[in-house]
Motif scaffolding. Structure first.
Motif, PDB file in Angstrom:
ATOM      1  N   MET A   1       0.845  -1.199   0.000  1.00 37.36           N
ATOM      2  CA  MET A   1       0.000   0.000   0.000  1.00 37.36           C
ATOM      3  C   MET A   1       0.874   1.240   0.000  1.00 37.36           C
ATOM      4  O   MET A   1       1.935   1.261   0.609  1.00 37.36           O
ATOM      5  CB  MET A   1      -0.891  -0.008   1.242  1.00 37.36           C
ATOM      6  CG  MET A   1      -1.479   1.334   1.534  1.00 37.36           C
ATOM      7  SD  MET A   1      -3.111   1.289   2.171  1.00 37.36           S
ATOM      8  CE  MET A   1      -3.501   2.983   2.284  1.00 37.36           C
ATOM      9  N   LEU A   3       1.700   4.680   1.436  1.00 36.15           N
ATOM     10  CA  LEU A   3       1.385   5.250   2.735  1.00 36.15           C
ATOM     11  C   LEU A   3       1.798   6.705   2.900  1.00 36.15           C
ATOM     12  O   LEU A   3       1.108   7.459   3.554  1.00 36.15           O
ATOM     13  CB  LEU A   3       2.061   4.418   3.838  1.00 36.15           C
ATOM     14  CG  LEU A   3       1.520   2.984   3.988  1.00 36.15           C
ATOM     15  CD1 LEU A   3       2.324   2.255   5.044  1.00 36.15           C
ATOM     16  CD2 LEU A   3       0.057   2.987   4.355  1.00 36.15           C
ATOM     17  N   ARG A  75     -11.861  -1.702  -3.666  1.00 37.73           N
ATOM     18  CA  ARG A  75     -11.869  -1.032  -2.358  1.00 37.73           C
ATOM     19  C   ARG A  75     -13.270  -0.994  -1.767  1.00 37.73           C
ATOM     20  O   ARG A  75     -13.447  -1.162  -0.542  1.00 37.73           O
ATOM     21  CB  ARG A  75     -11.313   0.392  -2.501  1.00 37.73           C
ATOM     22  CG  ARG A  75     -11.234   1.149  -1.170  1.00 37.73           C
ATOM     23  CD  ARG A  75     -10.311   0.431  -0.200  1.00 37.73           C
ATOM     24  NE  ARG A  75     -10.306   1.061   1.121  1.00 37.73           N
ATOM     25  CZ  ARG A  75     -11.177   0.809   2.083  1.00 37.73           C
ATOM     26  NH1 ARG A  75     -12.160  -0.085   1.870  1.00 37.73           N
ATOM     27  NH2 ARG A  75     -11.089   1.394   3.260  1.00 37.73           N
ATOM     28  N   SER A 124      -7.415 -12.215   1.763  1.00 37.04           N
ATOM     29  CA  SER A 124      -6.364 -11.324   1.276  1.00 37.04           C
ATOM     30  C   SER A 124      -5.230 -12.120   0.639  1.00 37.04           C
ATOM     31  O   SER A 124      -4.765 -11.798  -0.458  1.00 37.04           O
ATOM     32  CB  SER A 124      -5.835 -10.480   2.438  1.00 37.04           C
ATOM     33  OG  SER A 124      -4.710  -9.721   2.046  1.00 37.04           O
ATOM     34  N   ASN A 263      -0.337  -7.560  -4.897  1.00 35.09           N
ATOM     35  CA  ASN A 263       0.683  -7.341  -3.865  1.00 35.09           C
ATOM     36  C   ASN A 263       1.700  -6.283  -4.305  1.00 35.09           C
ATOM     37  O   ASN A 263       2.910  -6.442  -4.137  1.00 35.09           O
ATOM     38  CB  ASN A 263       1.406  -8.650  -3.521  1.00 35.09           C
ATOM     39  CG  ASN A 263       2.049  -8.601  -2.143  1.00 35.09           C
ATOM     40  OD1 ASN A 263       1.583  -7.915  -1.250  1.00 35.09           O
ATOM     41  ND2 ASN A 263       3.152  -9.320  -1.974  1.00 35.09           N
ATOM     42  N   ASP A 267      -1.869  -1.559  -4.608  1.00 35.64           N
ATOM     43  CA  ASP A 267      -2.935  -2.506  -4.287  1.00 35.64           C
ATOM     44  C   ASP A 267      -3.995  -1.912  -3.375  1.00 35.64           C
ATOM     45  O   ASP A 267      -3.754  -0.922  -2.664  1.00 35.64           O
ATOM     46  CB  ASP A 267      -2.341  -3.728  -3.588  1.00 35.64           C
ATOM     47  CG  ASP A 267      -2.076  -4.865  -4.549  1.00 35.64           C
ATOM     48  OD1 ASP A 267      -2.152  -4.641  -5.760  1.00 35.64           O
ATOM     49  OD2 ASP A 267      -1.792  -5.979  -4.081  1.00 35.64           O
ATOM     50  N   THR A 268      -5.146  -2.566  -3.359  1.00 32.42           N
ATOM     51  CA  THR A 268      -6.109  -2.342  -2.287  1.00 32.42           C
ATOM     52  C   THR A 268      -5.487  -2.869  -0.998  1.00 32.42           C
ATOM     53  O   THR A 268      -5.013  -4.008  -0.968  1.00 32.42           O
ATOM     54  CB  THR A 268      -7.420  -3.089  -2.586  1.00 32.42           C
ATOM     55  OG1 THR A 268      -7.975  -2.594  -3.805  1.00 32.42           O
ATOM     56  CG2 THR A 268      -8.423  -2.888  -1.467  1.00 32.42           C
ATOM     57  N   PRO A 269      -5.467  -2.085   0.077  1.00 32.97           N
ATOM     58  CA  PRO A 269      -4.744  -2.487   1.301  1.00 32.97           C
ATOM     59  C   PRO A 269      -5.497  -3.548   2.105  1.00 32.97           C
ATOM     60  O   PRO A 269      -5.976  -3.298   3.215  1.00 32.97           O
ATOM     61  CB  PRO A 269      -4.623  -1.177   2.073  1.00 32.97           C
ATOM     62  CG  PRO A 269      -5.823  -0.396   1.656  1.00 32.97           C
ATOM     63  CD  PRO A 269      -6.054  -0.742   0.208  1.00 32.97           C
ATOM     64  N   THR A 271      -4.542  -6.293   3.673  1.00 33.00           N
ATOM     65  CA  THR A 271      -3.976  -6.711   4.963  1.00 33.00           C
ATOM     66  C   THR A 271      -4.259  -5.674   6.040  1.00 33.00           C
ATOM     67  O   THR A 271      -4.622  -6.017   7.172  1.00 33.00           O
ATOM     68  CB  THR A 271      -2.461  -6.939   4.832  1.00 33.00           C
ATOM     69  OG1 THR A 271      -2.204  -7.909   3.821  1.00 33.00           O
ATOM     70  CG2 THR A 271      -1.875  -7.433   6.150  1.00 33.00           C
ATOM     71  N   THR A 272      -4.105  -4.412   5.706  1.00 33.28           N
ATOM     72  CA  THR A 272      -4.396  -3.341   6.664  1.00 33.28           C
ATOM     73  C   THR A 272      -5.868  -3.345   7.056  1.00 33.28           C
ATOM     74  O   THR A 272      -6.217  -3.167   8.232  1.00 33.28           O
ATOM     75  CB  THR A 272      -4.014  -1.977   6.058  1.00 33.28           C
ATOM     76  OG1 THR A 272      -2.634  -1.993   5.705  1.00 33.28           O
ATOM     77  CG2 THR A 272      -4.267  -0.856   7.044  1.00 33.28           C
ATOM     78  N   GLU A 302       1.822  -5.965   4.553  1.00 31.52           N
ATOM     79  CA  GLU A 302       1.339  -5.174   3.424  1.00 31.52           C
ATOM     80  C   GLU A 302       2.550  -4.588   2.691  1.00 31.52           C
ATOM     81  O   GLU A 302       3.502  -4.161   3.339  1.00 31.52           O
ATOM     82  CB  GLU A 302       0.465  -4.040   3.952  1.00 31.52           C
ATOM     83  CG  GLU A 302      -0.372  -3.353   2.921  1.00 31.52           C
ATOM     84  CD  GLU A 302      -1.652  -4.103   2.663  1.00 31.52           C
ATOM     85  OE1 GLU A 302      -1.732  -4.730   1.597  1.00 31.52           O
ATOM     86  OE2 GLU A 302      -2.559  -4.062   3.496  1.00 31.52           O
ATOM     87  N   THR A 304       4.486  -1.843   1.674  1.00 31.13           N
ATOM     88  CA  THR A 304       4.415  -0.475   2.167  1.00 31.13           C
ATOM     89  C   THR A 304       5.371   0.416   1.380  1.00 31.13           C
ATOM     90  O   THR A 304       6.561   0.197   1.399  1.00 31.13           O
ATOM     91  CB  THR A 304       4.784  -0.414   3.655  1.00 31.13           C
ATOM     92  OG1 THR A 304       3.929  -1.308   4.361  1.00 31.13           O
ATOM     93  CG2 THR A 304       4.632   0.998   4.197  1.00 31.13           C
TER      94      THR A 304
END
Length: 308
Positions: A1, A3, A75, A124, A263, A267-269, A271-272, A302, A304
């Motif tokens: 993702m 951030l 999302r 996920s 991944n 990506d759509t986050p 894991t978060t 994720e 990051t």
């Protein structure tokens, strides 16, 4: 993702590093042949690359919109999963009356909520083509882990276990038929969201469409120096690089957004989002005095990077 709010230039230009180098070499070569090799009369009217650039802009705008629609749909689906996970936990905690101290009902209540936490992480991993079984080490019993871990589609197997517990609750009359229908409807929404995510994952963006746009962009890049050199001379080199790189960056952005479960930084986050669901469901479990708070699950990391 992604951030961070500030994207370093090294990250941006790293995506088009090869194109940047080739464009610079090509622009210098065009200037050299125009001034040193006697091809000074060879030029193209600026209107031609101008018209072609307008066409490319429209195509890239449509391409970017379609790619963003895929990302936003992914999302939105995971936003629905967040809401439904909270609703499912609330239904489990309020529909199953454990005031009588029945230990079996307490175990089922705790097991279903913990299984829902695992389901989000496993989905996920499943969408990202990772090993979903790595999410099964906590929150579920060893017996259930052995059953689910052998399945090819682990999120689906976990959903089936939800259905089995729901049938047990109804058979023992620990919930009534109306409550069973409401909980089953929530499970159906989970299945629908999972299927929609798999549709996005498995539906490839039309390759020919991407290839044709890329060819048109290359054609524009090749003729642009000949349209600028008569007007700006040597300054056509930085202009060609800047204009062409802007088109390549937009094209790259669309390519990255069109696949939200690969991944990658764009990506759509998932894991978060799964960790947020875990926190919420653990909070709901903790409010039940007779259920021990669940330990936090260390889900897959994720990717990051930076955020636009």
């Amino acid at each position: 993702m992604l951030l961070k709010k500030n994207i370093p230039l090294s990250y941006v230009f790293g995506k088009i590093k090869l194109e940047l180098i080739l464009l610079t070499i090509y622009s210098i070569a065009v200037y050299f042949e125009h001034t040193q090799l006697g091809f000074s009369n060879f030029s193209i009217p600026l209107a031609i690359p101008g018209i072609l650039g307008t066409i490319i802009s429209l195509l890239l705008a449509f391409r970017s919109n379609q790619a963003y629609d895929r990302w936003w749909e992914a999302r939105s689906l995971w936003g629905a999963i967040v809401n439904d996970s909270r609703s499912f936990a609330r239904q489990v905690l309020t529909f199953i009356d454990t005031s009588d101290g029945n230990q079996e009902k307490l175990l089922i209540k705790e097991r279903m909520i913990k299984r829902q936490i695992i389901w989000n992480y496993s989905l996920s991993c499943h969408l990202r083509k990772q090993d979903a079984s790595q999410c099964l080490d906590k929150y579920i019993s060893e017996e259930e882990r052995n059953v689910v871990g052998n399945a090819m589609h682990i999120p689906l197997a976990l959903m089936e276990q939800h259905g089995n517990d729901l049938r047990t609750l109804l058979r023992n009359k620990w919930i009534n038929e109306f409550q069973q229908v409401a909980m089953d409807d929530t499970l159906t929404r989970f299945s629908n969201a999972m299927g929609a995510c798999e549709r996005i994952k498995n539906t490839v963006f039309p390759v020919t469409y991407s290839f044709y746009i890329h060819l048109v962009v290359l054609l524009f890049v090749l003729i642009l120096p000949f349209g600028l050199i008569e007007h700006v001379g040597i300054f056509q080199i930085p202009l060609v690089v800047a204009i062409s790189c802007s088109f390549f960056l937009i094209e790259k952005m669309a390519i990255h957004l069109q696949d939200p479960f690969e991944n990658k930084p764009t990506d759509t986050p998932t894991t978060t989002i799964s960790r947020k669901i875990e926190q919420d469901l653990k909070q709901m479990l903790a409010k039940d005095d007779k259920v021990e708070p669940a330990k936090e699950l260390e889900g897959p990391e994720e990717p990051t990077f930076y955020i636009l």
